[in-house]
Scaffold this motif. Structure first.
Motif, PDB file in Angstrom:
ATOM      1  N   HIS A 263       0.829  -1.205   0.000  1.00 37.39           N
ATOM      2  CA  HIS A 263       0.000   0.000   0.000  1.00 37.39           C
ATOM      3  C   HIS A 263       0.863   1.256   0.000  1.00 37.39           C
ATOM      4  O   HIS A 263       0.635   2.188  -0.772  1.00 37.39           O
ATOM      5  N   GLN A 264       1.860   1.293   0.869  1.00 40.62           N
ATOM      6  CA  GLN A 264       2.685   2.488   0.984  1.00 40.62           C
ATOM      7  C   GLN A 264       3.545   2.711  -0.255  1.00 40.62           C
ATOM      8  O   GLN A 264       3.761   3.856  -0.668  1.00 40.62           O
ATOM      9  N   GLN A 265       4.038   1.656  -0.857  1.00 34.06           N
ATOM     10  CA  GLN A 265       4.822   1.828  -2.070  1.00 34.06           C
ATOM     11  C   GLN A 265       3.966   2.356  -3.214  1.00 34.06           C
ATOM     12  O   GLN A 265       4.448   3.133  -4.041  1.00 34.06           O
ATOM     13  N   ALA A 266       2.694   1.955  -3.237  1.00 31.82           N
ATOM     14  CA  ALA A 266       1.785   2.478  -4.257  1.00 31.82           C
ATOM     15  C   ALA A 266       1.394   3.922  -3.953  1.00 31.82           C
ATOM     16  O   ALA A 266       1.277   4.749  -4.859  1.00 31.82           O
ATOM     17  N   ALA A 267       1.216   4.235  -2.662  1.00 31.71           N
ATOM     18  CA  ALA A 267       0.781   5.577  -2.277  1.00 31.71           C
ATOM     19  C   ALA A 267       1.912   6.598  -2.333  1.00 31.71           C
ATOM     20  O   ALA A 267       1.674   7.784  -2.546  1.00 31.71           O
ATOM     21  N   ALA A 268       3.143   6.146  -2.123  1.00 31.15           N
ATOM     22  CA  ALA A 268       4.291   7.060  -2.099  1.00 31.15           C
ATOM     23  C   ALA A 268       5.413   6.519  -2.986  1.00 31.15           C
ATOM     24  O   ALA A 268       6.486   6.147  -2.497  1.00 31.15           O
ATOM     25  N   PRO A 269       5.192   6.491  -4.297  1.00 29.82           N
ATOM     26  CA  PRO A 269       6.193   5.901  -5.188  1.00 29.82           C
ATOM     27  C   PRO A 269       7.499   6.682  -5.235  1.00 29.82           C
ATOM     28  O   PRO A 269       8.539   6.127  -5.610  1.00 29.82           O
ATOM     29  N   ASN A 270       7.468   7.963  -4.877  1.00 29.85           N
ATOM     30  CA  ASN A 270       8.683   8.783  -4.934  1.00 29.85           C
ATOM     31  C   ASN A 270       9.487   8.761  -3.639  1.00 29.85           C
ATOM     32  O   ASN A 270      10.548   9.378  -3.555  1.00 29.85           O
ATOM     33  N   PHE A 271       8.983   8.057  -2.643  1.00 32.15           N
ATOM     34  CA  PHE A 271       9.741   7.930  -1.395  1.00 32.15           C
ATOM     35  C   PHE A 271      11.008   7.120  -1.675  1.00 32.15           C
ATOM     36  O   PHE A 271      10.974   6.155  -2.446  1.00 32.15           O
ATOM     37  N   PRO A 272      12.123   7.488  -1.048  1.00 30.51           N
ATOM     38  CA  PRO A 272      13.367   6.742  -1.305  1.00 30.51           C
ATOM     39  C   PRO A 272      13.392   5.390  -0.593  1.00 30.51           C
ATOM     40  O   PRO A 272      14.091   5.197   0.400  1.00 30.51           O
ATOM     41  N   TRP A 273      12.612   4.454  -1.096  1.00 33.25           N
ATOM     42  CA  TRP A 273      12.517   3.141  -0.467  1.00 33.25           C
ATOM     43  C   TRP A 273      13.864   2.422  -0.555  1.00 33.25           C
ATOM     44  O   TRP A 273      14.462   2.352  -1.630  1.00 33.25           O
ATOM     45  N   PRO A 274      14.355   1.865   0.541  1.00 32.74           N
ATOM     46  CA  PRO A 274      15.571   1.052   0.478  1.00 32.74           C
ATOM     47  C   PRO A 274      15.349  -0.111  -0.482  1.00 32.74           C
ATOM     48  O   PRO A 274      14.279  -0.734  -0.471  1.00 32.74           O
ATOM     49  N   PRO A 275      16.299  -0.411  -1.328  1.00 29.95           N
ATOM     50  CA  PRO A 275      16.087  -1.482  -2.320  1.00 29.95           C
ATOM     51  C   PRO A 275      15.815  -2.848  -1.707  1.00 29.95           C
ATOM     52  O   PRO A 275      15.211  -3.705  -2.347  1.00 29.95           O
TER      53      PRO A 275
END
Length: 213
Positions: free
Chosen positions: A185-197
């Protein structure tokens, strides 16, 4: 000419005895609308009938109301998810950890590939009024049970081989299930967040109680 062109959207009537085909076409039309818009509100009896090329009253031969169509859409989506998860598990062969990872990444992959359906399945955007719909509480309770069971079985196998230190696999499977959905959900809602790979691996490792290696 314009009148003839407009008429091309009208669906040819199925031969006698092919009512099941019309039902499938109604569900397919609803799925298309959901995939295109990502909104359950776009799936109305009128819009589904228009997309399927039928008169709205024809829907009532197969579905008593809009929630019944949505239930069929969600049931079909879970069937698709479950089949993908089973294939992923079979591909991992005898590796319990590999099978659990396959189920987890299968959830996340499905969420990316089918965002509209995934939100409807797990995101709470579809919440029928049980007092004013043909859908029952039991119908809703059954949704997702097979998917969760596949995850729980994979975790239990890891516990059995010592690859997971979980002392309560049933509860930890639910925690892992919730963690995966939260991440999706969060990756879809905040795609520009710098998610750790490696964020998915970190989450799975922690919630599956994999020992540090």
């Amino acid at each position: 000419m314009a009148k003839n062109e407009a008429a091309t959207n009208v669906r040819a009537r199925n031969p006698r005895g092919e009512g099941a085909r019309l039902r499938d076409e109604i569900v397919a039309a609803a799925v298309e609308l959901l995939d295109e818009t990502g909104e359950e509100s776009a799936v109305t009896l009128r819009s589904v009938a228009r997309r399927a090329g039928i008169a709205a009253p024809s829907i009532y031969r197969h579905f008593p109301d809009q929630p019944a169509i949505m239930l069929a859409v969600v049931q079909d989506a879970f069937a698709e998810l479950n089949e993908q998860l089973r294939k992923a598990v079979r591909a991992e062969g005898d590796s319990p950890r590999g099978r659990l990872l396959a189920v987890c990444y299968g959830y996340l992959g499905f969420a990316r590939a089918r965002p509209g359906r995934y939100r409807t399945m797990f995101g709470g955007i579809w919440a029928p009024d049980l007092n004013d719909a043909s859908v029952t509480e039991n119908d809703l309770a059954l949704l997702g049970q097979t998917s969760l069971r596949l995850l729980a079985e994979a975790l239990e196998d890891c516990v059995g081989t010592g690859e997971s230190t979980s002392t309560d696999p049933a509860a930890d499977a639910v925690a892992l299930w919730l963690g995966l959905h939260g991440l999706a959900h969060q990756q879809a809602a905040a795609p520009n967040f710098p998610w750790p790979p490696d964020i998915a691996e970190r989450l799975i490792t922690a919630l599956a109680h994999f020992p540090n290696t």
